[in-house]
Design an enzyme around this catalytic site. Structure first.
Site, PDB file in Angstrom:
ATOM      1  N   HIS A  21       0.894  -1.092  -0.039  1.00  0.00           N
ATOM      2  CA  HIS A  21      -0.054   0.100  -0.255  1.00  0.00           C
ATOM      3  C   HIS A  21       0.870   1.205  -0.128  1.00  0.00           C
ATOM      4  CE1 HIS A  21      -3.581   2.534   1.426  1.00  0.00           C
ATOM      5  NE2 HIS A  21      -2.484   3.064   1.627  1.00  0.00           N
ATOM      6  N   GLU A  22       1.826   1.282   0.896  1.00  0.00           N
ATOM      7  CA  GLU A  22       2.576   2.404   0.979  1.00  0.00           C
ATOM      8  C   GLU A  22       3.748   2.568  -0.107  1.00  0.00           C
ATOM      9  OE1 GLU A  22       2.245   4.570   3.159  1.00  0.00           O
ATOM     10  OE2 GLU A  22       0.741   3.599   4.294  1.00  0.00           O
ATOM     11  N   HIS A  25       1.785   4.159  -3.262  1.00  0.00           N
ATOM     12  CA  HIS A  25       1.982   5.554  -3.103  1.00  0.00           C
ATOM     13  C   HIS A  25       3.277   6.256  -3.550  1.00  0.00           C
ATOM     14  CE1 HIS A  25      -1.981   6.084  -1.085  1.00  0.00           C
ATOM     15  NE2 HIS A  25      -1.459   5.529   0.112  1.00  0.00           N
TER      16      HIS A  25
END
Length: 226
Positions: A21-22, A25
């Site tokens: 998820h990170e 980004h």
């Protein structure tokens, strides 16, 4: 008592869900011209680069033992919208990249589950305890945790990813204030997540995740998982 196998499956699901998820980004920001995440080493798949003691360890453990949907957060990936050619559009892209990664991982888990469904009738797999844990426990847990993380982060509340929509909706003169709120809103929001259910004797976040993630899970997985 929480089942040990469930704890293991949850950890093996939660850590990659948060890390990817990170990284999503940071990767989206990097592709849009911002080198901040790459320069700080946050495009790495090494979990130690992303772990937040409370959000990655303490909070999910508390939720797991309380029987609530398991979610949490890692250290936010730094990015600088000044590098973007179109800050308003690109901020939304970066914000939605994390939830999109979680949706992709949940879809992969569902595809693997569907692919393995034909093996259940095969005695070589049906009698395997390892296959049973992988098929019946790990894959659904992996998909559900990713869906929880996706829908939780899509809430349009600063500093969650869903609040990136404000970059398009707000007039340009208010954007600096928006980014300032993003910096300091997270501790307040996390306190609200823990405190509100006790004040109102109702957990709106658990209800929201149960409805959204639960319904999508039912659509993605074979009926006997529901």
């Amino acid at each position: 008592m929480v089942n040990i196998a469930y704890i293991i499956c949850s950890v093996l699901s939660f850590v990659p869900a948060l890390v990817l998820h990170e990284v999503a980004h940071g990767f989206a920001a990097y592709k849009l011209g911002d080198p901040t995440a790459k320069a700080s080493g946050r495009l790495s798949l090494n979990p130690l680069k992303h772990i937040d003691p409370f959000g990655t360890v303490i909070l999910p453990a508390m939720l797991m033992f309380m029987g609530w949907p398991v979610f949490g957060y890692a250290k936010p990936v730094p990015y600088n919208p000044r590098y973007f050619k179109d800050p308003r559009r690109d901020d939304v892209i970066v914000g939605l990249a994390g939830p999109a990664a979680n949706l992709a991982m949940a879809a992969i888990a569902a595809a693997v589950a569907w692919g393995c469904s034909g093996l259940v009738a095969n005695p070589a797999f049906a009698n395997s305890e390892l296959f049973a844990y992988f098929y019946v426990m790990f894959l659904p847990t992996f998909a559900l945790i990713n869906l929880y993380l996706m829908f939780f982060n899509l809430l349009p509340i600063p500093p969650l990813d869903g609040s990136s929509i404000f970059a398009i909706l707000l007039p340009a003169k208010y954007l600096p204030k928006y980014y300032q709120i993003q910096q300091y809103a997270f501790p307040i929001f996390m306190i609200a997540v823990v405190v509100l259910p006790y004040v109102f004797h109702f957990n709106p976040f658990s209800w929201y995740l149960g409805v959204t993630a639960g319904n999508l899970f039912d659509l993605m997985f074979p009926p006997f998982f529901s």
